[in-house]
Scaffold this motif. Structure first.
Motif, short mmCIF file in Angstrom:
data_model
loop_
_atom_site.label_atom_id
_atom_site.label_comp_id
_atom_site.label_asym_id
_atom_site.label_seq_id
_atom_site.Cartn_x
_atom_site.Cartn_y
_atom_site.Cartn_z
N ILE A 274 -3.95 -10.36 6.34
CA ILE A 274 -3.50 -11.43 7.25
C ILE A 274 -2.07 -11.83 6.84
O ILE A 274 -1.80 -12.02 5.65
N GLY A 275 -1.19 -11.92 7.84
CA GLY A 275 0.16 -12.43 7.60
C GLY A 275 1.26 -11.40 7.53
O GLY A 275 2.42 -11.73 7.29
N LEU A 276 0.92 -10.12 7.75
CA LEU A 276 1.91 -9.04 7.58
C LEU A 276 3.12 -9.22 8.51
O LEU A 276 2.98 -9.61 9.66
N ARG A 277 4.29 -8.91 7.99
CA ARG A 277 5.50 -8.87 8.82
C ARG A 277 6.62 -8.05 8.21
O ARG A 277 7.72 -8.01 8.74
N ASP A 278 6.38 -7.40 7.10
CA ASP A 278 7.40 -6.54 6.51
C ASP A 278 6.70 -5.31 5.92
O ASP A 278 6.46 -5.23 4.72
N VAL A 279 6.35 -4.41 6.81
CA VAL A 279 5.55 -3.25 6.42
C VAL A 279 6.43 -2.02 6.52
O VAL A 279 7.07 -1.78 7.55
N ASP A 280 6.50 -1.25 5.45
CA ASP A 280 7.37 -0.08 5.42
C ASP A 280 6.81 1.03 6.32
O ASP A 280 5.61 1.06 6.62
N LYS A 281 7.71 1.93 6.68
CA LYS A 281 7.35 3.01 7.62
C LYS A 281 6.14 3.81 7.14
O LYS A 281 5.17 4.02 7.88
N GLY A 282 6.18 4.21 5.88
CA GLY A 282 5.06 5.00 5.34
C GLY A 282 3.77 4.20 5.32
O GLY A 282 2.68 4.73 5.53
N GLU A 283 3.90 2.90 5.08
CA GLU A 283 2.71 2.04 5.04
C GLU A 283 2.09 1.92 6.44
O GLU A 283 0.86 1.91 6.58
N LYS A 284 2.95 1.83 7.45
CA LYS A 284 2.42 1.73 8.82
C LYS A 284 1.57 2.95 9.14
O LYS A 284 0.51 2.84 9.76
N ALA B 197 -2.64 1.13 -2.73
CA ALA B 197 -2.72 2.59 -2.64
C ALA B 197 -3.58 3.13 -3.79
O ALA B 197 -4.41 4.04 -3.59
N PHE B 198 -3.41 2.55 -4.97
CA PHE B 198 -4.23 3.01 -6.10
C PHE B 198 -5.68 2.55 -5.93
O PHE B 198 -6.61 3.32 -6.19
N ILE C 161 0.84 -1.21 0.00
CA ILE C 161 0.00 0.00 0.00
C ILE C 161 0.87 1.26 0.00
O ILE C 161 0.46 2.33 0.44
N ASN C 162 2.10 1.12 -0.53
CA ASN C 162 2.92 2.32 -0.68
C ASN C 162 2.29 3.24 -1.71
O ASN C 162 1.77 2.79 -2.74
N THR C 163 2.35 4.52 -1.42
CA THR C 163 1.85 5.51 -2.37
C THR C 163 2.99 5.95 -3.29
O THR C 163 4.16 5.58 -3.09
N THR C 164 2.66 6.79 -4.25
CA THR C 164 3.69 7.34 -5.12
C THR C 164 4.73 8.12 -4.30
O THR C 164 5.87 8.26 -4.71
N GLU C 165 4.33 8.57 -3.13
CA GLU C 165 5.26 9.29 -2.25
C GLU C 165 6.06 8.36 -1.34
O GLU C 165 7.25 8.56 -1.12
#
Ligand SMILES: NC(=[NH2+])NCCC[C@H](N)C(=O)O
Length: 335
Positions: A203-213, A165-166, A137-141
């Motif tokens: 379900i199953g998340l374990r590598d979520v980027d800072k912006g995504e959090k 994100a889109f 769910i990373n955005t263009t930013e």
């Protein structure tokens, strides 16, 4: 109507959408995933489960090329990914509107822009269960916000980390446009598609980027990481996820399963493996339970990359992929 699946008409038909596509990320070979899954006998396996199976070969996206496709902002291959996912949306949308069940085999997870848009065209109130190590769910930013991760994936900008994100309209073609001609801007076809964040559960998340959090928090998105799986058990977690997105158990469900949700010991051949993932049974349980709701309308199986790791690992990953699909389409151990 089907006695097992509320929204699918009899005779129940699964339409396989083979998508040999790798343009949403950098590693070669994920385009071979669907070919290997089908060659492993998936069509007959689904017939054995009582499905009529439609499969007219893998999509070649022949007419689609974007020879001149420099990055826009941070996004890599934006024109190609936009065109391919638009074509997928049309195909999946057609199956959905005929009330057959599209099973999309990837290919990288950017394809879900197409599959989920297709599902929403037939079932505007559908919810999405996204099974994945990553939030995508990373955005263009925010696409380069995964600091440690980015160091070895070329600072990302990979669109397979961005489809949600889109779909949830956090990003749109306006962020890619430096021209007034909006038709030619990548992803402008998606501007009219909207998955409300309240109808998305992970379900199953374990590598979520800072912006995504930050996005998950800000939009109060139902996110069940491996921590919750450990704490409550997979049975409870699936009900918790459904309680958030489908409390009356009445809405159509789209299952988007990234094989990297599974632990790399179970599914090693995938582009962005992360340790500490779902066991074989936990992955299957999710599929079985969603079938059992009777509400499934579409299934994606993504990110099988048979070129990574050795032949035995690839074969294991493909076999697990087929097995997950069978579980989602009604296979049971006792009947
Ligand atoms: N579908 C996937 N395997 N996604 C991995 C995404 C990794 C990282 N968060 C990125 O945005 O690049």
């Amino acid at each position: 109507m089907n006695k097992n699946l509320k929204f699918i008409t009899e005779p129940k038909t699964v339409s396989i959408v083979g998508c040999p596509f790798s343009g949403g990320q950098r590693r070669v070979g994920v385009d071979k995933g669907p070919i290997h899954l089908v060659n492993a006998g998936l069509v007959d396996q689904l017939k054995d489960l009582g499905w009529a199976v439609e499969f007219n070969g893998h999509h070649q996206f022949e007419d689609i090329s974007a020879e001149v496709d420099p990055p826009i902002g941070k996004l890599k291959n934006p024109r190609l990914v936009s065109k391919v996912t638009e074509a997928v949306a049309q195909v999946v949308g057609d199956h959905t509107r005929r009330r057959s069940l599209p099973l999309t085999l990837g290919g990288d997870h950017s394809l879900a822009m197409g599959t989920i848009a297709g599902t929403l065209s037939g079932y505007p109130d559908a919810c999405v269960i996204w099974v994945d190590a990553h939030a995508d769910i990373n955005t263009t930013e925010t696409t380069d916000s995964g600091a440690w991760y980015a160091t070895y994936t070329f600072l990302t900008g990979n669109i397979h980390g961005m489809p949600l994100a889109f779909l949830t309209s956090l990003s749109g073609s306006n962020s890619l446009s430096d021209t007034k001609d909006s038709q030619s801007v990548p992803f402008s076809w998606l501007d009219s598609v909207h998955l409300p964040p309240s109808r998305l559960a992970y379900i199953g998340l374990r590598d979520v980027d800072k912006g995504e959090k930050m996005i998950l928090l800000e939009h109060n998105i139902a996110a069940f990481s491996m921590h919750e799986v450990d704490r409550y058990g997979i049975g409870t977690v699936v009900e918790m996820a459904l309680d958030r997105v489908n409390p009356d158990r009445s809405k159509p469900i789209h299952l988007s399963f990234d094989v990297d949700a599974l632990d790399p010991s179970v599914a090693p051949s995938t582009g962005t493996p992360v340790r500490g993932g779902l066991t074989f049974r936990e992955g299957h349980y999710i599929c079985e339970r969603l079938y059992e709701t009777g509400l499934l309308v579409a299934v994606d199986l993504m990110e099988v990359n048979p070129s990574l790791k050795d032949a035995a690992d690839a074969q294991q990953t493909v076999a697990v992929g087929c097995s997950l699909v069978r579980a989602a389409l009604g296979r049971s151990d006792i009947n």
